[in-house]
Motif scaffolding. Structure first.
Motif, PDB file in Angstrom:
ATOM      1  N   ALA A 157       0.830  -1.209   0.000  1.00 50.23           N
ATOM      2  CA  ALA A 157       0.000   0.000   0.000  1.00 50.23           C
ATOM      3  C   ALA A 157       0.863   1.256   0.000  1.00 50.23           C
ATOM      4  N   GLU A 158       2.015   1.197   0.649  1.00 52.51           N
ATOM      5  CA  GLU A 158       2.925   2.347   0.671  1.00 52.51           C
ATOM      6  C   GLU A 158       3.464   2.645  -0.728  1.00 52.51           C
ATOM      7  N   LYS A 159       3.634   1.599  -1.545  1.00 56.81           N
ATOM      8  CA  LYS A 159       4.081   1.808  -2.928  1.00 56.81           C
ATOM      9  C   LYS A 159       3.050   2.649  -3.689  1.00 56.81           C
ATOM     10  N   TYR A 197       1.112   4.864  -2.292  1.00 52.66           N
ATOM     11  CA  TYR A 197       1.279   6.228  -1.781  1.00 52.66           C
ATOM     12  C   TYR A 197       2.433   6.905  -2.508  1.00 52.66           C
ATOM     13  N   ASN A 198       3.550   6.183  -2.655  1.00 52.91           N
ATOM     14  CA  ASN A 198       4.716   6.736  -3.358  1.00 52.91           C
ATOM     15  C   ASN A 198       4.360   7.119  -4.793  1.00 52.91           C
ATOM     16  N   ALA A 199       3.534   6.274  -5.446  1.00 55.87           N
ATOM     17  CA  ALA A 199       3.129   6.555  -6.829  1.00 55.87           C
ATOM     18  C   ALA A 199       2.220   7.776  -6.898  1.00 55.87           C
ATOM     19  N   ALA A 200       1.369   7.946  -5.882  1.00 53.69           N
ATOM     20  CA  ALA A 200       0.447   9.083  -5.856  1.00 53.69           C
ATOM     21  C   ALA A 200       1.167  10.393  -5.570  1.00 53.69           C
ATOM     22  N   PHE A 201       2.265  10.316  -4.803  1.00 51.91           N
ATOM     23  CA  PHE A 201       3.011  11.529  -4.431  1.00 51.91           C
ATOM     24  C   PHE A 201       4.493  11.327  -4.762  1.00 51.91           C
TER      25      PHE A 201
END
Length: 482
Positions: free
Chosen positions: A85-87, A89-93
């Protein structure tokens, strides 16, 4: 409790005896390696990052360049679902640094100093043996109100708010007093009596729906050299996973509400007495696996998967946790606890199910919007399905199983929830009063009784004393069912 999972260390299991400080202000010394890994990049400043601009794709106003720090409890659910899920987040920001991720089983001793110092992470999976007391955190105003997350549009359908995508009871579990939502329980746990369908088939038996049938089946198993029950004797607060809904069946859900509310003489209710006497009968008749009082959760589950006992009280994390020792033909199942007899107030299908694996955003988090956004991502259908596939557990997202091939255990969980309908109980002691539930009711009370060192009458008197003391303790915040 809730979770809310295999543990890396049997002595530090997800639901071990809590080793927490008596109050949030008591500082414990963390390991330097962890603090080095989790130290704030700004040298300990408690300054929050500037909030970003809100938009359709960024409804919570996340600062697109700000770092995000996440700490996950490394228990039965592991940490891969969070990393995945953190990946996202990284893709979104993409302008923000990669999410700073850490996993530990020592939540209390390693994060409490950071709460005290005003430099907590942005998102925490507050679970396990060293879970920080949620009631105390809420009472001390140490948590962020997650209402903005609940009112934000869901990732899958922006016309729906996140709160409208949750399973029944999840939102309410995060509310301690009024409307604010302090905790997001990510897993959805079915508690009950777990068993192997293969083991019952070998005995030509059905799961018993009343206590006479339960005792008869245990007697039949004993003749074959198989114990009726085992449980984590070192952590006997697992027993309420089946004992509490058993009490509700006998006397109605209001009996559990009175217990949660710390009402005078709540533990002296006839339904509680009948349930304790029934469980004590398992000990008296020799239906408990020999040596059970000395077993950890992992050890008791291993004895169970080896076929040495028919039944074990547990939550739905047990499938993933016990996977290393579970035979392929085990056919793991869960059922509601047996009722007492025809006089029960609630039907056999009554079960305890609730949110587990509590996620919190600290009030002093540097990037609280980022912490909430990470939860919004986790509550998407894609992340929910990923969680279910990886750890064999339902999530708080109301769905996420379409198209998935479910194991016998997961399908059994879905089936018992469907059968229960509105007859789902949710005792709150394990959320509101952690020490009372685990150390006192669990270890000092029920644990002693099931080991044969105290009678039901002695045990209930002791537990009532613990509850009365908690009710009078002005140093803790008290909660009641609304």
């Amino acid at each position: 409790m809730g979770s809310t999972s295999a543990h890396k260390n049997e002595g530090l299991g997800r639901r071990d005896v809590i080793k927490r400080s008596a109050a949030l202000g008591l500082i414990t010394v963390p390991t330097m390696s962890f603090l080095s890994a989790c130290a704030s990049s700004d040298g300990g400043s408690d300054k929050k990052v500037e909030k970003g601009k809100t938009s359709k794709t960024n409804p919570l106003g996340v600062n697109e360049t700000a770092p995000l720090e996440v700490v996950i409890f490394d228990g039965g659910f592991g940490q891969q679902y969070a990393l995945d899920a953190e990946k996202k987040y990284n893709a979104a920001f993409p302008k923000a640094p990669k999410v700073k991720h850490a996993a530990t089983q020592k939540i209390q001793s390693q994060l409490q100093p950071r709460f005290n110092g005003g430099t907590p992470p942005d998102l925490i999976d507050n679970s396990g043996a060293e879970q920080m007391d949620m009631g105390v955190l809420v009472g001390k105003k140490q948590l962020l109100d997650l209402t903005p997350l609940m009112d934000a549009p869901s990732i899958d359908d922006p016309s729906k708010k996140v709160r409208d995508t949750l399973r029944p009871g999840v939102l309410e579990m995060g509310q301690f007093d009024g409307d604010p939502v302090w905790i997001m329980y990510y897993a959805y746990t079915v508690y009950g009596v777990w068993y192997s369908q293969t083991a019952l088939d070998n005995l030509d038996a059905q799961y018993p729906e009343n206590w006479d049938d339960m005792l008869a089946l245990c007697a039949k198993a004993k003749k074959k050299g198989i114990a009726g029950w085992t449980y984590p004797g070192k952590y006997p607060y697992y027993l309420p996973f089946s004992l509490y809904p058993f009490i509700a069946k006998i006397g109605g859900r209001e009996v559990l509400d009175k217990i949660d509310n710390l009402e005078p003489n709540a533990w002296m209710d006839p339904a509680v007495k009948a349930a304790f006497e029934a469980y004590y009968e398992l000990y008296q008749k020799g239906y408990i696996l020999k040596g059970t009082p000395g077993l950890t959760h992992i050890q008791s589950q291993t004895e169970w998967t080896k076929g040495k006992a028919l039944f074990i009280p547990n939550g739905s994390w047990v499938e993933n946790e016990a996977a290393p020792t579970t035979p392929k033909d085990f056919k793991m199942m869960v059922a509601p606890p047996s009722g007492l007899d025809s006089s029960d107030k609630m039907p056999f299908g009554t079960i305890w199910a609730s949110g587990g694996e509590p996620f919190i955003v600290p009030a002093k988090a540097k990037n609280p919007e980022g912490g909430m956004e990470q939860l919004r991502i986790m509550l998407s259908e894609e992340s929910s399905k990923n969680f279910t596939k990886q750890v064999k557990s339902l999530s708080a997202f109301n769905g996420g199983t379409d198209g998935l091939t479910l194991s016998t255990a997961m399908q059994a969980g879905v089936d018992v929830l469907k059968k229960a309908g509105d007859n789902v109980v949710n005792p709150r002691l394990q959320d509101w009063y952690v020490k009372l539930q685990k150390e006192q009711i669990g270890v000092a009370g029920i644990g002693e009784m099931m080991a044969g060192r105290a009678t039901p009458a002695e045990t209930l008197k002791k537990i009532q004393g613990f509850a009365d003391a908690a009710a009078k303790d002005q140093s803790i915040k008290h909660y009641k069912h609304q």
